[in-house]
Design an enzyme around this catalytic site. Structure first.
Site, PDB file in Angstrom:
ATOM      1  N   GLU A  58       0.831  -1.211   0.000  1.00 20.22           N
ATOM      2  CA  GLU A  58       0.000   0.000   0.000  1.00 20.22           C
ATOM      3  C   GLU A  58       0.864   1.259   0.000  1.00 20.22           C
ATOM      4  O   GLU A  58       0.614   2.192  -0.779  1.00 20.22           O
ATOM      5  CB  GLU A  58      -0.919   0.027   1.235  1.00 20.22           C
ATOM      6  CG  GLU A  58      -1.954  -1.091   1.306  1.00 20.22           C
ATOM      7  CD  GLU A  58      -2.975  -1.056   0.174  1.00 20.22           C
ATOM      8  OE1 GLU A  58      -3.043  -0.065  -0.562  1.00 20.22           O
ATOM      9  OE2 GLU A  58      -3.704  -2.050   0.020  1.00 20.22           O
ATOM     10  N   ASN A  62       1.211   3.884  -3.105  1.00 15.62           N
ATOM     11  CA  ASN A  62       0.852   5.293  -2.909  1.00 15.62           C
ATOM     12  C   ASN A  62       1.968   6.224  -3.372  1.00 15.62           C
ATOM     13  O   ASN A  62       1.710   7.247  -4.021  1.00 15.62           O
ATOM     14  CB  ASN A  62       0.531   5.570  -1.436  1.00 15.62           C
ATOM     15  CG  ASN A  62      -0.873   5.140  -1.078  1.00 15.62           C
ATOM     16  OD1 ASN A  62      -1.657   4.742  -1.924  1.00 15.62           O
ATOM     17  ND2 ASN A  62      -1.195   5.225   0.209  1.00 15.62           N
ATOM     18  N   ARG A 119      -8.904   3.885  -7.738  1.00 14.56           N
ATOM     19  CA  ARG A 119      -8.434   3.704  -6.369  1.00 14.56           C
ATOM     20  C   ARG A 119      -9.661   3.718  -5.463  1.00 14.56           C
ATOM     21  O   ARG A 119     -10.656   4.402  -5.765  1.00 14.56           O
ATOM     22  CB  ARG A 119      -7.458   4.801  -5.950  1.00 14.56           C
ATOM     23  CG  ARG A 119      -6.266   4.989  -6.867  1.00 14.56           C
ATOM     24  CD  ARG A 119      -5.663   3.734  -7.413  1.00 14.56           C
ATOM     25  NE  ARG A 119      -5.160   2.817  -6.405  1.00 14.56           N
ATOM     26  CZ  ARG A 119      -4.614   1.631  -6.679  1.00 14.56           C
ATOM     27  NH1 ARG A 119      -4.526   1.230  -7.938  1.00 14.56           N
ATOM     28  NH2 ARG A 119      -4.175   0.869  -5.721  1.00 14.56           N
TER      29      ARG A 119
END
Ligand SMILES: Nc1ncnc2c1ncn2[C@@H]1O[C@H](COP(=O)(O)OP(=O)(O)OP(=O)(O)O)[C@@H](O)[C@H]1O
Ligand SMILES: [Mg+2]
Lengths: 162, 102
Positions: A58, A62, A119
């Protein structure tokens, strides 16, 4: 006495690693393999391993799609720093990308600034759920740093107790 | 690799071992080509081979749901292990996806 010794033990850094890689999506799986190899000596449970891999995935994703706006340039870099203090893992994932204006809003579950990239806004929620502690620092136009902590091997230690 | 199969009105997507952002872009694009050209109404995500999924997987499912639900289509998730099931539930997907018990 025992308390003092134990405390010293956990504060001691027992291993450290830094890697820097290009902010391209191929490196998401590389980052997961690297963290898995780094914590392997602690004999993590399968669940702990998945927790750490998910959280790292994650944070790295990002950095690539938000920090560096998904532009896939080789000279955009993601910096990953991993540290073990006894059985506590600390991972920092940092970028020198666009940064975050409002960190509190960004961390709200389901908030995303890029719905057009499909997303879902669950990344920070997963990092929080799967790690023991999460610290986010960010400055617009300077970059973002996400630090995560997790104690590894607790359940296997309890298992081998009995 | 993921693979795609059309059975009646259902698009079956056998998902790969690991689902992340890198893989998701391709899976979504291919799925949409099937949805458009074969005019399938429903989508089944098969997690049998999947051992890792991050939030990118949620994006794939939500994105396909948005494409087919307005025509009354349904989305199913099958063969999800406990971990993937947990990730689906944490994201609230049980409200829009039928998570079929293995
Ligand atoms: N490294 C970063 N640089 C700049 N902005 C970031 C960074 N990380 C997160 N953000 C911002 O925080 C928001 C929330 O992040 P989060 O990971 O929770 O959701 P998402 O990435 O949008 O969706 P998902 O992770 O579910 O695919 C992002 O939409 C983005 O605006
Ligand atoms: Mg994210």
């Amino acid at each position: 006495m025992i308390e003092i010794i134990e405390k010293k033990d956990t504060e001691r850094i027992t291993n450290e690693m830094r890697i820097e890689f290009a902010a391209i999506s191929d490196n998401e799986s590389f980052a997961r393999m690297a963290i898995a190899a780094f914590i392997a000596p602690l004999n993590p449970t399968l669940e702990e391993l998945s927790d750490v891999k998910t959280a790292v995935s994650e944070a790295v994703t990002n950095a690539i799609i938000h920090g560096y706006e998904n532009r896939s340039r080789l000279d955009d870099r993601v910096y990953m720093k991993c540290r073990l203090q006894g059985d506590v893992l600390e991972v920092e994932v940092a970028d020198r990308g666009i940064g975050i204006d409002d960190i509190r809003m960004a961390m709200e579950p389901l908030y995303t600034s890029r719905p057009e990239l499909e997303r879902s806004g669950m990344g920070f929620a997963f990092m929080e759920a799967f790690m023991d502690n999460l610290e986010v620092q960010s400055e617009p136009d300077i970059g973002t740093s996400v630090k995560m902590y997790k104690k590894i091997g607790t359940s296997s230690w309890i298992d081998s107790e009995e | 690799m993921e693979d795609f199969k059309v059975i009646d009105n259902y698009l079956m997507i056998r998902l790969p071992d690991e689902i992340d952002h890198h893989k998701s872009v391709d899976i979504s694009a291919k799925a949409d080509r099937y949805i458009l050209s074969k005019k399938v109404g429903n989508v089944v995500f098969d997690f049998e081979r999947t051992t890792f999924m991050d939030s990118s997987g949620i994006g794939i499912i939500l994105g396909r749901y948005k494409k087919i639900s307005c025509f009354g289509g349904k989305v199913y998730a099958i063969n999800a292990d406990n971990r993937i099931r947990r990730i689906l539930l944490m994201s609230g997907l049980q409200n829009i996806v039928e998570i079929v018990k293995a």
